[in-house]
Design an enzyme around this catalytic site. Structure first.
Site, mmCIF file in Angstrom:
data_model
loop_
_atom_site.group_PDB
_atom_site.id
_atom_site.type_symbol
_atom_site.label_atom_id
_atom_site.label_comp_id
_atom_site.label_asym_id
_atom_site.label_seq_id
_atom_site.Cartn_x
_atom_site.Cartn_y
_atom_site.Cartn_z
ATOM 1 N N CYS A 103 0.709 -1.080 0.115
ATOM 2 C CA CYS A 103 0.116 0.156 0.080
ATOM 3 C C CYS A 103 0.963 1.090 -0.056
ATOM 4 O O CYS A 103 0.417 2.405 -0.186
ATOM 5 C CB CYS A 103 -0.963 -0.105 1.235
ATOM 6 S SG CYS A 103 -2.015 -1.396 1.364
ATOM 7 N N HIS A 245 -3.206 6.934 2.715
ATOM 8 C CA HIS A 245 -3.694 5.614 2.285
ATOM 9 C C HIS A 245 -4.865 5.376 2.911
ATOM 10 O O HIS A 245 -5.228 5.472 4.272
ATOM 11 C CB HIS A 245 -2.742 4.511 2.721
ATOM 12 C CG HIS A 245 -3.142 2.950 2.180
ATOM 13 N ND1 HIS A 245 -3.918 2.789 1.392
ATOM 14 C CD2 HIS A 245 -3.042 1.995 3.201
ATOM 15 C CE1 HIS A 245 -4.106 1.696 1.477
ATOM 16 N NE2 HIS A 245 -3.658 0.996 2.664
ATOM 17 N N ASN A 275 -10.235 -0.322 0.992
ATOM 18 C CA ASN A 275 -8.907 -0.124 0.986
ATOM 19 C C ASN A 275 -8.321 -0.809 -0.478
ATOM 20 O O ASN A 275 -8.785 -1.741 -0.841
ATOM 21 C CB ASN A 275 -8.144 -1.034 1.962
ATOM 22 C CG ASN A 275 -6.812 -0.873 1.785
ATOM 23 O OD1 ASN A 275 -6.178 -0.649 0.894
ATOM 24 N ND2 ASN A 275 -6.035 -1.457 2.934
HETATM 25 O O1 UT7 Z 1 -3.530 -1.602 3.625
HETATM 26 C C1 UT7 Z 1 -3.170 -2.635 4.461
HETATM 27 C C2 UT7 Z 1 -3.186 -2.092 5.988
HETATM 28 N N1 UT7 Z 1 -4.310 -2.807 6.657
HETATM 29 C C3 UT7 Z 1 -4.833 -2.235 7.660
HETATM 30 O O2 UT7 Z 1 -4.662 -1.089 7.873
HETATM 31 C C4 UT7 Z 1 -5.851 -2.932 8.394
HETATM 32 C C5 UT7 Z 1 -5.601 -2.506 9.865
HETATM 33 N N2 UT7 Z 1 -6.573 -3.040 10.955
HETATM 34 C C6 UT7 Z 1 -7.782 -2.832 10.949
HETATM 35 O O3 UT7 Z 1 -8.228 -2.046 10.337
HETATM 36 C C7 UT7 Z 1 -8.617 -3.486 11.974
HETATM 37 O O4 UT7 Z 1 -7.901 -4.143 12.785
HETATM 38 C C8 UT7 Z 1 -9.920 -4.479 11.578
HETATM 39 C C9 UT7 Z 1 -10.784 -3.530 10.883
HETATM 40 C C10 UT7 Z 1 -9.286 -5.410 10.580
HETATM 41 C C11 UT7 Z 1 -10.346 -5.169 12.729
HETATM 42 O O5 UT7 Z 1 -10.819 -4.088 13.676
HETATM 43 P P1 UT7 Z 1 -10.614 -4.421 15.053
HETATM 44 O O6 UT7 Z 1 -11.270 -3.286 15.845
HETATM 45 O O7 UT7 Z 1 -9.021 -4.626 15.372
HETATM 46 O O8 UT7 Z 1 -11.218 -5.758 15.545
HETATM 47 P P2 UT7 Z 1 -10.681 -7.238 16.142
HETATM 48 O O9 UT7 Z 1 -9.886 -7.733 15.189
HETATM 49 O O10 UT7 Z 1 -10.081 -6.688 17.405
HETATM 50 O O11 UT7 Z 1 -11.910 -7.844 16.387
HETATM 51 C C12 UT7 Z 1 -12.963 -7.508 17.411
HETATM 52 C C13 UT7 Z 1 -14.031 -8.485 17.426
HETATM 53 C C14 UT7 Z 1 -13.640 -9.909 17.358
HETATM 54 O O12 UT7 Z 1 -14.676 -10.564 18.341
HETATM 55 P P3 UT7 Z 1 -14.448 -10.912 19.363
HETATM 56 O O13 UT7 Z 1 -13.071 -11.760 19.664
HETATM 57 O O14 UT7 Z 1 -14.256 -9.857 20.368
HETATM 58 O O15 UT7 Z 1 -15.686 -11.693 20.111
HETATM 59 C C15 UT7 Z 1 -13.833 -10.377 15.927
HETATM 60 O O16 UT7 Z 1 -13.891 -11.781 15.708
HETATM 61 O O17 UT7 Z 1 -14.858 -8.225 16.057
HETATM 62 C C16 UT7 Z 1 -14.775 -9.534 15.357
HETATM 63 N N3 UT7 Z 1 -14.663 -9.490 13.951
HETATM 64 C C17 UT7 Z 1 -15.967 -9.087 13.199
HETATM 65 N N4 UT7 Z 1 -16.985 -9.111 13.595
HETATM 66 C C18 UT7 Z 1 -17.928 -8.808 12.433
HETATM 67 C C19 UT7 Z 1 -13.553 -9.341 13.249
HETATM 68 N N5 UT7 Z 1 -14.030 -9.130 11.875
HETATM 69 C C20 UT7 Z 1 -15.324 -8.867 11.863
HETATM 70 C C21 UT7 Z 1 -16.254 -8.776 10.870
HETATM 71 N N6 UT7 Z 1 -17.649 -8.485 11.211
HETATM 72 N N7 UT7 Z 1 -15.811 -8.365 9.744
#
Ligand code: UT7
Length: 382
Positions: A103, A245, A275
């Site tokens: 990216c 980005h 993204n």
């Molecule tokens: O260009 C490349 C760069 N990439 C990025 O910049 C990505 C950077 N990271 C992010 O944007 C975030 O980490 C994500 C959007 C990918 C995830 O957000 P988060 O706030 O870090 O969520 P998390 O991974 O900590 O997950 C929180 C909860 C989890 O459930 P529990 O364990 O709390 O019960 C996940 O299983 O949300 C759950 N979860 C979802 N729920 C509904 C994870 N993905 C999803 C989903 N829909 N798509």
């Protein structure tokens, strides 16, 4: 810029993986993204964006001496996406190559071109960020498939005696974080039939540790913009706009807090495209220009971050030549003619090669037939 017509909303995604529109909006800010059709590829999207950039810059493909495509989703290891586009454009005096910095790729590529122009090696360079992320997503992984979209953006850089352009750039990498975000390809194993590697990652599909990438991104945006500003002898107050980005609205909010600026200093369009990796900054730049957010002599910053890990910031003093309408009309017709010529040239070259092959395949057979006939004749005589 060029994006596919097909829109995939968060609700569409909730029919594929366990997710909701609410969750995606709250955690990322994304509402919808564009998905390439069967006929669209990274190269065709890149070509469209490139043709529009040449139109805006009002230059002919033959004037280009460098084409760089920043992408993580090329159709081939080689020929490069840049070479495909070079041929389709009829840019026959340009060198062409792809640049892989995930990216951050667009900012890396602009800096490569700016340095080449500064050194006198290049006069006019075309930089494209193009991706079809939908082809490398694991559509069963809700942690990644909700984030990405397809598209392309392009800019033309040209040598100028007017002060400005790229004032500074900070390009960085920390490969120790390579395991946090990646797309393993067939080069990672010589067993082509294996789909899942011993570490659980799928060949040709993206994997990501979202939380770690989130922390890394929130930290490096502010840090690297400040470094680029220092090199340019400017401060954050001098910036009219930051084009980041487009990964996650919360990352942008965190960066705004760390830079102690309003979030509105950042241009955001991730709600509509998600993204698009290396394409996100040029797409956002085009929309920022169209929205009147970039004016002549403005200082603006680009900042990218992603797989590698890589990150890159750049400060630019904006300036664009203003071609007059008459020359634009004439050049438009010339460009159309060059594109048509390039299309038929490539077709004819390939066709004549195929004909040659066919003739060469028939020729030895003809020789063999003649030898056989001579043998039969001599045996009959005996
Ligand atoms: O260009 C490349 C760069 N990439 C990025 O910049 C990505 C950077 N990271 C992010 O944007 C975030 O980490 C994500 C959007 C990918 C995830 O957000 P988060 O706030 O870090 O969520 P998390 O991974 O900590 O997950 C929180 C909860 C989890 O459930 P529990 O364990 O709390 O019960 C996940 O299983 O949300 C759950 N979860 C979802 N729920 C509904 C994870 N993905 C999803 C989903 N829909 N798509």
């Amino acid at each position: 810029m060029a994006v596919p017509e097909t829109v995939m909303t968060n609700d569409d995604l909730s029919a594929i993986v366990e997710t909701t529109d609410d969750w995606i909006r709250q955690r990322t800010g994304i509402r919808e993204r564009r998905i390439a059709s069967d006929k669209e590829t990274t190269a065709t999207l890149g070509l469209k964006a490139a043709q529009r950039a040449l139109e805006v810059a009002d230059i002919l493909p033959l004037e280009l001496d460098m084409i760089i495509v920043a992408t993580s989703t090329p159709e081939n290891v080689f020929p490069s996406t840049a070479s495909l586009i070079q041929s389709w454009l009829g840019a026959n005096k340009a060198g062409a190559f792809d640049l892989s910095a995930a990216c951050s790729g667009f900012v890396y590529a602009v800096d490569m071109a700016a340095q080449a122009i500064r050194s006198g090696r290049s006069q006019k360079a075309l930089i494209i960020g193009a991706e079809t992320m939908s082809r490398v997503l694991d559509w069963s992984d809700r942690g990644t498939c909700i984030l990405f979209g397809d598209g392309a953006g392009a800019v033309v850089l040209e040598a100028s005696s007017v002060e400005g352009g790229v004032l500074s750039a900070v390009l960085r990498s920390d490969g120790s974080g390579g395991d946090l975000l990646g797309i393993p390809t067939f080069g990672s194993t010589d067993m082509a039939e294996i789909e899942t590697l011993p570490n659980g990652h799928k060949l040709g599909k993206m994997h990501m540790n979202g939380g770690e990438v989130f922390k890394f991104a929130s930290r490096v945006i502010g840090e690297s913009i400040n470094q680029a500003l220092d090199i340019a002898g400017l401060t954050i107050k001098d910036l009219a706009l930051i084009v980041p980005h487009q990964a996650n609205l919360r990352i942008i909010a965190a960066a705004a807090r760390s830079l102690k600026v309003e979030e509105s200093l950042f241009y955001v369009n991730l709600d509509r495209y998600g993204n698009t990796s290396a394409a996100s900054i040029p797409i956002a730049l085009v929309e920022a220009i169209q929205a009147g957010r970039v004016k002549e002599n403005d200082h603006i910053a680009f900042v990218g971050f992603g797989g590698g890990l890589t990150w890159a910031s750049m400060v630019v003093k904006w300036g664009a030549p203003k071609p007059d309408d008459r020359s634009k009309m004439l050049n438009r017709q010339r460009r159309e003619a060059i594109y048509a010529f390039a299309f038929w040239r490539q077709r004819l070259i390939r066709l004549s090669r195929q004909l040659n092959d066919l003739v060469n395949r028939i020729r030895p057979n003809r020789g063999r037939l003649q030898r056989l006939r001579r043998r039969i004749d001599s045996e009959t005589l005996e």
